[in-house]
Design an enzyme around this catalytic site. Structure first.
Site, PDB file in Angstrom:
ATOM      1  CG  HIS A 136      -1.799   1.166   1.370  1.00  0.00           C
ATOM      2  ND1 HIS A 136      -3.143   1.159   1.093  1.00  0.00           N
ATOM      3  CD2 HIS A 136      -1.509   2.427   1.764  1.00  0.00           C
ATOM      4  CE1 HIS A 136      -3.635   2.358   1.310  1.00  0.00           C
ATOM      5  NE2 HIS A 136      -2.673   3.147   1.724  1.00  0.00           N
ATOM      6  CD  GLU A 137       1.721   3.601   3.735  1.00  0.00           C
ATOM      7  OE1 GLU A 137       1.999   4.695   3.185  1.00  0.00           O
ATOM      8  OE2 GLU A 137       0.665   3.411   4.363  1.00  0.00           O
ATOM      9  CG  HIS A 147       0.252   6.122  -0.675  1.00  0.00           C
ATOM     10  ND1 HIS A 147      -0.856   6.714  -1.220  1.00  0.00           N
ATOM     11  CD2 HIS A 147      -0.161   5.510   0.469  1.00  0.00           C
ATOM     12  CE1 HIS A 147      -1.900   6.457  -0.438  1.00  0.00           C
ATOM     13  NE2 HIS A 147      -1.512   5.724   0.589  1.00  0.00           N
ATOM     14  CG  ASP A 159      -4.887   6.630   1.613  1.00  0.00           C
ATOM     15  OD1 ASP A 159      -4.320   7.435   2.356  1.00  0.00           O
ATOM     16  OD2 ASP A 159      -4.445   5.495   1.337  1.00  0.00           O
TER      17      ASP A 159
END
Ligand code: ZN
Length: 292
Positions: free
Chosen positions: A201-202, A205, A278
């Site tokens: 996930h990170e 980004h 988010d």
């Protein structure tokens, strides 16, 4: 001086009005003097648009203040100042000519201002010679004076805990990170599956932020949880203070915010609740783009 700690917005009927009268008498007697009313909105809120209870009392206090302002002799050697974070809710009567008729806007500091503020707080602690305040100022857009003071103090505490004589860049940078993302929570243990999801996930980004030309450059990604909600986080800070954003920049930023969720979908074929924050942020931003 006498009223330094005195609450003008009193709860007893008639008390506030009396205090305002006494305050102005005192100022006139002590002239030259400066009367400074902090949190002016507490008693200067627009009449009729108010809270429950104590309403009439607040109006009385405000009316007394208006009366004093009108009887104010500009040659009396008394300067009247008020401060508020919410100028928009002040009663318009307060701002008429002859009353609080000059507005000085004190915005969040720009990079020069932040460096100057850091310089002041740096005098109170020991900083290593390697510390470059300008670098810290560049990395802290959006920080107010109190935030910067906090960064310097927080870094000093970290340095003390590490038995260092002075704060180095490493403590100061960590203090900035704490201030942006909250405290590290080493006690929160994610299981292997969760860690993988958070990591992808990170990374999502970070990748989107890095690839798109107008998104903020990524400074750091981590899956060490911080604060209350974040399991991992991506720190992307603008390189400079921004006053204007173009549509392109906003769209790229939106994409970067959604990059985490997209990565989960691509890698795992399913999505998790990890993107709730988010989505909230993206929705807010998209809504402002349309409405404002
Ligand atoms: Zn995310």
């Amino acid at each position: 001086d006498v009223y330094k700690r005195q609450e003008l917005a009193q709860k007893y009927i008639g008390e506030g009005g009396r205090l305002v009268r006494e305050l102005f008498d005192l100022a006139r007697n002590k002239a030259p003097a400066i009367v400074f009313i902090d949190e002016l909105d507490a008693l200067g809120k627009a009449r009729g648009a108010g809270s429950f209870g104590g309403h009439d009392e607040r109006e009385q206090t405000l009316n007394q203040l208006l009366t004093e302002l009108d009887g104010f002799d500009t040659n009396a050697g008394v300067i009247l100042m008020g401060a508020t974070n919410r100028p928009e809710i002040l009663d318009p009567a307060l701002l008429r000519p002859g009353r609080f008729d000059r507005t000085v806007e004190v915005d969040r500091p720009d990079v020069k201002g932040r460096e100057a503020i850091l310089k002041i707080h740096a005098k109170e602690v020991k900083l290593a010679r390697e510390v470059v305040l300008h670098k810290l100022a560049v990395r802290t857009p959006g920080f107010a004076g109190a935030d910067l003071a906090n960064v310097v103090n927080e870094a000093a505490l970290l340095a003390a805990r590490r038995d260092k004589e002075a704060s180095t860049m490493s403590e100061l940078e960590e203090a900035i990170e704490r201030s942006v993302a909250g405290l590290e929570r080493k006690s929160r243990v994610l299981n292997e599956k969760e860690r993988r999801i958070v990591a992808y996930h990170e990374a999502g980004h970070a990748m989107v932020g890095e690839i798109l030309p107008e998104a903020n450059p990524v400074q750091k990604i981590s899956i060490v949880s911080r604060g209350i909600a974040a399991l991992g986080y991506t720190l992307n800070m603008p390189l400079e203070d921004r006053y204007l954003m173009t549509r392109e920049e906003l769209q790229d930023t939106l994409a970067a915010i959604l990059g985490g969720r997209a990565a989960e979908e691509v890698v795992f074929g399913e999505i998790s609740t990890g993107a709730a924050n988010d989505l909230q942020q993206a929705t807010q931003m998209a809504e402002r783009m349309v409405k404002e």
